[in-house]
Design an enzyme around this catalytic site. Structure first.
Site, PDB file in Angstrom:
ATOM      1  N   ARG A  33       0.816  -1.220   0.000  1.00 30.77           N
ATOM      2  CA  ARG A  33       0.000   0.000   0.000  1.00 30.77           C
ATOM      3  C   ARG A  33       0.850   1.270   0.000  1.00 30.77           C
ATOM      4  NH1 ARG A  33      -2.208  -2.949   4.036  1.00 30.77           N
ATOM      5  NH2 ARG A  33      -4.312  -3.741   3.770  1.00 30.77           N
ATOM      6  N   ARG A  62      11.468   0.201   8.328  1.00 31.67           N
ATOM      7  CA  ARG A  62      12.032  -0.260   9.596  1.00 31.67           C
ATOM      8  C   ARG A  62      13.549  -0.104   9.538  1.00 31.67           C
ATOM      9  NH1 ARG A  62       7.740   0.351  11.503  1.00 31.67           N
ATOM     10  NH2 ARG A  62       6.421  -1.143  12.594  1.00 31.67           N
ATOM     11  N   GLU A  67      16.538   2.054  17.688  1.00 29.36           N
ATOM     12  CA  GLU A  67      15.740   3.267  17.918  1.00 29.36           C
ATOM     13  C   GLU A  67      15.601   3.480  19.405  1.00 29.36           C
ATOM     14  OE1 GLU A  67      11.974   3.527  15.863  1.00 29.36           O
ATOM     15  OE2 GLU A  67      12.962   3.175  13.947  1.00 29.36           O
ATOM     16  N   HIS A 117      10.961   8.554  13.720  1.00 31.83           N
ATOM     17  CA  HIS A 117       9.891   7.585  13.442  1.00 31.83           C
ATOM     18  C   HIS A 117       8.514   8.266  13.511  1.00 31.83           C
ATOM     19  CE1 HIS A 117       9.004   2.999  13.496  1.00 31.83           C
ATOM     20  NE2 HIS A 117       8.055   3.648  12.843  1.00 31.83           N
TER      21      HIS A 117
HETATM   22  C1  DGY Z   1       3.796   1.344  11.729  1.00 33.69           C
HETATM   23  O1  DGY Z   1       2.583   1.490  11.883  1.00 33.69           O
HETATM   24  O2  DGY Z   1       4.299   0.236  11.544  1.00 33.69           O
HETATM   25  C2  DGY Z   1       4.649   2.580  11.748  1.00 33.69           C
HETATM   26  O3  DGY Z   1       5.985   2.314  11.736  1.00 33.69           O
HETATM   27  C3  DGY Z   1       4.286   3.481  12.914  1.00 33.69           C
HETATM   28  O4  DGY Z   1       3.180   4.159  12.556  1.00 33.69           O
END
Ligand code: DGY
Length: 327
Positions: A156, A238, A267, A286
């Protein structure tokens, strides 16, 4: 006394009245995540857990939750949760796909533009009093319009990024686990290529693949060697998809021109990380899904998954559907 006991591991940006009608709700109030040992004790006493990507929901914790009926994560990515361990225990795990697609694609685009046009460097330059005159070669960067964009992972969010790139007349390459339907490729104007070709031909590369064993350190020395020396790498997926040491080498030795990361390994990024010494790197904390509207939608979706699980109904968005298959 409401029948269920629930833990929410951080304050959410919505009211909890509906949930409170069916559950006694404890909300961890600190900005930092609850300590693991605390969570491990707490999970023994609850029916439902609403957690965030910063909570390590590992096998021992899931096994300790003997009355746990549902785990609901307020995020789309669930790499912090041991999904097989939850599945073995028939605990459905909810997540929040779809609602953060546009917000994450928007931030990706902000980083593409900021890295290409050196927005953050420009701001630092101005604030430090170095702006003395207009200069023909001050803070030059590459064109975004008309350049080649490589998208790694065409789910998406990858598709939403492609939509934005179309508006910039970009040539769009992609590499993904599964190839898109032809009609989708045509409507997005994207070309499916090998990972090597994507690395070699892209001016900008943006990562939108989940973290898994296959994608851990997908970008390392060998990949940076293949990229153009003018290339810019963006990661809003990520952190561990990029090897941070290899990224430092690539950026400091001019193997690639720049990078912009919304996610890092680990992180938060340690303040003594050599990456923080580089001018050709932008790092945001993030915040891909951090629009007011999106975070509210994520919280509502997480609550909907949680209440469905408590009441023994199918989760509207369940990541381990196998829990519903016959025993
Ligand atoms: C997720 O939803 O996986 C994002 O990294 C944080 O919104």
């Amino acid at each position: 006394m409401p029948p269920f006991r629930v833990l929410i591991t951080r304050r959410l940006p919505i009211e909890l009245d509906e949930l409170e009608a069916i559950a006694s709700v404890e909300v961890w109030q600190e900005r930092q995540p609850p300590p693991y040992e605390w969570l491990l004790e707490k999970v023994k006493t609850i029916d439902g857990l609403l957690c965030l990507l910063t909570d390590p929901i590992n096998r021992p914790l899931i096994e300790a939750g003997t009355s746990l009926k549902v785990i609901s994560q307020m995020a789309v990515g669930c790499d912090n949760i041991d999904i097989p361990a939850a599945t073995v225990r028939k605990i459905p795990v909810g997540h929040t796909p779809g609602v953060l697609t546009d917000a994450t694609a928007d931030l990706t685009w902000a980083l593409v533009m900021a890295a290409a046009r050196r927005v953050v460097e420009g701001d630092r330059f101005t604030r430090s009093g170095q702006w003395k005159t207009w200069e023909p070669d001050l803070l030059l960067g590459p064109n975004v319009s008309g350049a080649t964009l490589g998208i790694v992972g065409m789910g998406r969010i990858g598709q939403a990024v492609a939509q934005r790139a179309k508006g910039f007349d970009m040539r769009i390459l992609y590499h993904s686990r599964t190839r898109c339907h032809l009609e989708l490729e045509q409507s997005l104007g994207v070309e499916c290529v090998s990972f090597d070709r994507l690395l070699q031909e892209s001016d900008f590369i943006t990562i939108h693949t989940p973290l898994s064993e296959d994608t851990h350190h997908l970008f390392g020395d060998a990949q940076f060697e293949q990229m153009k020396s003018s290339a810019i790498l963006i990661n809003t997926a990520r952190g561990p998809i990029i090897d941070p040491d290899a990224l430092y080498r690539a950026l400091s030795q001019g193997e690639i021109a720049g990078a912009a990361l919304d996610v890092t390994e680990p992180e938060p990024i340690p303040m003594d990380s050599p990456l923080l010494t580089l001018d050709n790197l932008i790092i945001t904390p993030h915040i891909g899904s951090a629009s007011v509207q999106t975070r509210r939608k994520m919280a509502k979706m997480a609550i909907a998954n949680l209440t469905a699980g408590l009441n023994g109904r199918f989760l509207p968005h369940c990541i381990n559907l196998e829990v519903y298959s016959a025993h």
